[in-house]
Design a protein around this motif. Structure first.
Motif, PDB file in Angstrom:
ATOM      1  N   LEU A 121       0.811  -1.209   0.000  1.00  0.00           N
ATOM      2  CA  LEU A 121       0.000   0.000   0.000  1.00  0.00           C
ATOM      3  C   LEU A 121       0.851   1.269   0.000  1.00  0.00           C
ATOM      4  CD1 LEU A 121      -2.720  -1.047   2.615  1.00  0.00           C
ATOM      5  CD2 LEU A 121      -2.648  -1.488   0.162  1.00  0.00           C
ATOM      6  N   ILE A 122       2.044   1.191   0.612  1.00  0.00           N
ATOM      7  CA  ILE A 122       2.938   2.351   0.697  1.00  0.00           C
ATOM      8  C   ILE A 122       4.320   1.901   0.229  1.00  0.00           C
ATOM      9  CG2 ILE A 122       3.684   4.278   2.150  1.00  0.00           C
ATOM     10  CD1 ILE A 122       1.604   3.420   4.212  1.00  0.00           C
ATOM     11  N   PRO A 123       4.549   1.781  -1.064  1.00  0.00           N
ATOM     12  CA  PRO A 123       5.773   1.141  -1.563  1.00  0.00           C
ATOM     13  C   PRO A 123       7.055   1.930  -1.347  1.00  0.00           C
ATOM     14  CG  PRO A 123       4.452   2.001  -3.381  1.00  0.00           C
ATOM     15  CD  PRO A 123       3.624   2.145  -2.148  1.00  0.00           C
ATOM     16  N   ASP A 167       9.290   3.613   4.665  1.00  0.00           N
ATOM     17  CA  ASP A 167       9.548   2.637   5.717  1.00  0.00           C
ATOM     18  C   ASP A 167       8.240   2.449   6.487  1.00  0.00           C
ATOM     19  OD1 ASP A 167      10.427   1.079   7.759  1.00  0.00           O
ATOM     20  OD2 ASP A 167      11.816   2.550   8.605  1.00  0.00           O
ATOM     21  N   THR A 168       7.627   1.285   6.367  1.00  0.00           N
ATOM     22  CA  THR A 168       6.297   1.068   6.946  1.00  0.00           C
ATOM     23  C   THR A 168       6.331   0.473   8.357  1.00  0.00           C
ATOM     24  OG1 THR A 168       6.140  -1.099   5.871  1.00  0.00           O
ATOM     25  CG2 THR A 168       5.218   0.796   4.683  1.00  0.00           C
ATOM     26  N   LYS A 169       7.522   0.133   8.842  1.00  0.00           N
ATOM     27  CA  LYS A 169       7.608  -0.453  10.186  1.00  0.00           C
ATOM     28  C   LYS A 169       7.058   0.496  11.253  1.00  0.00           C
ATOM     29  CE  LYS A 169      10.889  -2.630  13.386  1.00  0.00           C
ATOM     30  NZ  LYS A 169      12.295  -3.101  13.530  1.00  0.00           N
ATOM     31  N   PRO A 170       7.472   1.792  11.289  1.00  0.00           N
ATOM     32  CA  PRO A 170       6.904   2.674  12.304  1.00  0.00           C
ATOM     33  C   PRO A 170       5.411   2.888  12.159  1.00  0.00           C
ATOM     34  CG  PRO A 170       8.584   3.823  10.979  1.00  0.00           C
ATOM     35  CD  PRO A 170       8.486   2.436  10.470  1.00  0.00           C
ATOM     36  N   ILE A 171       4.899   2.848  10.924  1.00  0.00           N
ATOM     37  CA  ILE A 171       3.456   3.025  10.706  1.00  0.00           C
ATOM     38  C   ILE A 171       2.703   1.818  11.254  1.00  0.00           C
ATOM     39  CG2 ILE A 171       1.657   3.359   8.968  1.00  0.00           C
ATOM     40  CD1 ILE A 171       3.772   4.625   7.171  1.00  0.00           C
ATOM     41  N   ALA A 172       3.208   0.615  10.961  1.00  0.00           N
ATOM     42  CA  ALA A 172       2.560  -0.609  11.460  1.00  0.00           C
ATOM     43  C   ALA A 172       2.547  -0.633  12.982  1.00  0.00           C
ATOM     44  CB  ALA A 172       3.282  -1.838  10.909  1.00  0.00           C
ATOM     45  N   ALA A 183       2.706   1.930  15.013  1.00  0.00           N
ATOM     46  CA  ALA A 183       1.814   2.982  15.514  1.00  0.00           C
ATOM     47  C   ALA A 183       0.350   2.552  15.421  1.00  0.00           C
ATOM     48  CB  ALA A 183       2.037   4.271  14.724  1.00  0.00           C
ATOM     49  N   LEU A 184      -0.012   1.847  14.357  1.00  0.00           N
ATOM     50  CA  LEU A 184      -1.377   1.359  14.199  1.00  0.00           C
ATOM     51  C   LEU A 184      -1.733   0.343  15.277  1.00  0.00           C
ATOM     52  CD1 LEU A 184      -1.541   1.012  10.313  1.00  0.00           C
ATOM     53  CD2 LEU A 184      -3.071   2.427  11.691  1.00  0.00           C
ATOM     54  N   ILE A 185      -0.829  -0.601  15.526  1.00  0.00           N
ATOM     55  CA  ILE A 185      -1.077  -1.618  16.551  1.00  0.00           C
ATOM     56  C   ILE A 185      -1.168  -0.959  17.934  1.00  0.00           C
ATOM     57  CG2 ILE A 185      -0.133  -3.632  17.736  1.00  0.00           C
ATOM     58  CD1 ILE A 185      -1.191  -4.381  15.053  1.00  0.00           C
ATOM     59  N   GLU A 186      -0.274   0.002  18.196  1.00  0.00           N
ATOM     60  CA  GLU A 186      -0.296   0.683  19.494  1.00  0.00           C
ATOM     61  C   GLU A 186      -1.593   1.464  19.677  1.00  0.00           C
ATOM     62  OE1 GLU A 186       2.321   3.936  22.088  1.00  0.00           O
ATOM     63  OE2 GLU A 186       3.035   3.239  20.129  1.00  0.00           O
ATOM     64  N   GLY A 211       1.240   8.873   8.648  1.00  0.00           N
ATOM     65  CA  GLY A 211       1.632   8.008   7.546  1.00  0.00           C
ATOM     66  C   GLY A 211       0.464   7.308   6.876  1.00  0.00           C
ATOM     67  N   VAL A 212      -0.729   7.390   7.472  1.00  0.00           N
ATOM     68  CA  VAL A 212      -1.913   6.742   6.905  1.00  0.00           C
ATOM     69  C   VAL A 212      -2.824   7.815   6.310  1.00  0.00           C
ATOM     70  CG1 VAL A 212      -3.954   5.328   7.358  1.00  0.00           C
ATOM     71  CG2 VAL A 212      -1.807   4.856   8.559  1.00  0.00           C
ATOM     72  N   GLY A 213      -2.908   7.823   4.984  1.00  0.00           N
ATOM     73  CA  GLY A 213      -3.805   8.746   4.301  1.00  0.00           C
ATOM     74  C   GLY A 213      -5.123   8.081   3.968  1.00  0.00           C
ATOM     75  N   GLU A 214      -5.958   8.797   3.239  1.00  0.00           N
ATOM     76  CA  GLU A 214      -7.288   8.278   2.923  1.00  0.00           C
ATOM     77  C   GLU A 214      -7.217   7.004   2.094  1.00  0.00           C
ATOM     78  OE1 GLU A 214     -11.521   9.796   0.965  1.00  0.00           O
ATOM     79  OE2 GLU A 214      -9.669  10.851   0.506  1.00  0.00           O
ATOM     80  N   THR A 215      -6.293   6.956   1.123  1.00  0.00           N
ATOM     81  CA  THR A 215      -6.191   5.782   0.252  1.00  0.00           C
ATOM     82  C   THR A 215      -5.825   4.540   1.043  1.00  0.00           C
ATOM     83  OG1 THR A 215      -5.551   7.147  -1.638  1.00  0.00           O
ATOM     84  CG2 THR A 215      -5.010   4.805  -1.747  1.00  0.00           C
ATOM     85  N   VAL A 216      -4.830   4.658   1.927  1.00  0.00           N
ATOM     86  CA  VAL A 216      -4.413   3.507   2.743  1.00  0.00           C
ATOM     87  C   VAL A 216      -5.538   3.094   3.686  1.00  0.00           C
ATOM     88  CG1 VAL A 216      -2.787   2.734   4.518  1.00  0.00           C
ATOM     89  CG2 VAL A 216      -1.972   4.061   2.572  1.00  0.00           C
TER      90      VAL A 216
END
Length: 271
Positions: A83-85, A88-93, A95-98, A119-124
């Protein structure tokens, strides 16, 4: 070099009150390269982002060992790679879980709240909800046309996926035929964080319209605690008393919380 106001004497001269060093730097930065001349510096290879190797290592672990080898945030990372090529998606993942507590909490969260995570926009956010919808539809398809009472774990899984993380109370009815196969699954009402208006006559009327002979009542407690209230018990009894003369049975009333559920039948609250 002395700094200070620079006299203005012509078109090519410096403007008043401008630092000579700043102007020289800006002219050098914006200057056009001389035509036909090659740069004195060799071309630099494109820098490989630090997370590219991490992504491949995660994919390899998943490929070789399955999901058991990965934490929840790493599973979410694998999805966010697509979704976000270019980030770095590790901090986003993480943050979502937290923020939402679990994978199911992430997929059950409203779009507006998902977008509050950096890091999470409308599309994601829409893509995450689409994946959540696919999971719900898959669970529901496993119930359609089957004898529901013999697939009780599937009923609970479906109801939990559909309702556990709703921010408001929701009253849902599973309509069954005489073989206890699922005819329809409908949300009859949405309320506040701790109350949903339920009208027993409307419940029975809809059951007659669908030719249902049995119902499973389901609602959620956004607080997370599935313990039935006095109002829940009284409302269930009223529906039973309204439906019974018309030959419509109430098999159960399930209350869904974030981390569990309660069955009225298991608690012997159905008469």
């Amino acid at each position: 070099m002395a700094k200070g106001p620079v006299p203005q004497t012509g078109d090519d001269e410096l403007p008043l009150n401008v630092d000579e060093d700043v102007v020289i730097d800006e002219r050098a930065f914006f200057a056009k390269p001389a035509i036909g001349k090659k740069s004195a510096l060799p071309a630099q290879p494109a820098k490989e982002e630090h997370y590219h190797g991490h992504r491949e290592r995660l994919r390899s672990r998943f490929r070789e060992h399955g999901d058991a080898a990965l934490a929840d945030y790493e599973i979410l990372e694998l999805l966010l790679f697509r979704l976000i090529p270019r980030r770095d998606t590790k901090p986003i993942a993480k943050a979502l879980i937290e923020r939402f507590g679990s994978l199911s909490g992430v997929f059950g969260a409203p779009i507006a709240l998902l977008q509050e995570v950096k890091g999470v926009g409308e599309t994601v956010a829409l893509d995450l909800k689409l994946i959540s919808t696919i999971a719900h539809r898959t669970l529901k398809s496993e119930l359609k046309g089957k004898e529901v009472l013999s697939s009780w774990s599937s009923v609970i899984q479906y109801c939990h996926a559909a309702m556990a993380h709703e921010a408001r109370e929701q009253f849902r009815i599973l309509f069954l035929d005489k073989r206890n196969a699922l005819i329809a699954d409908e949300v009859q009402g949405r309320g506040t964080v701790d109350h949903t208006p339920v009208y027993p006559r409307e419940v029975v009327k809809r059951a007659l319209e669908l030719s249902a002979t049995a119902l499973i009542l389901v609602h959620n407690h956004p607080s997370g605690d599935p313990t039935p209230s006095r109002a829940d018990i009284d409302m269930t009894k009223t529906i039973i008393d309204t439906a019974a003369p018309l030959g419509i049975a109430i098999h159960d009333h399930i209350i869904i919380g974030k981390n569990g559920h309660v069955s009225f039948r298991a608690l012997r609250l159905l008469s």
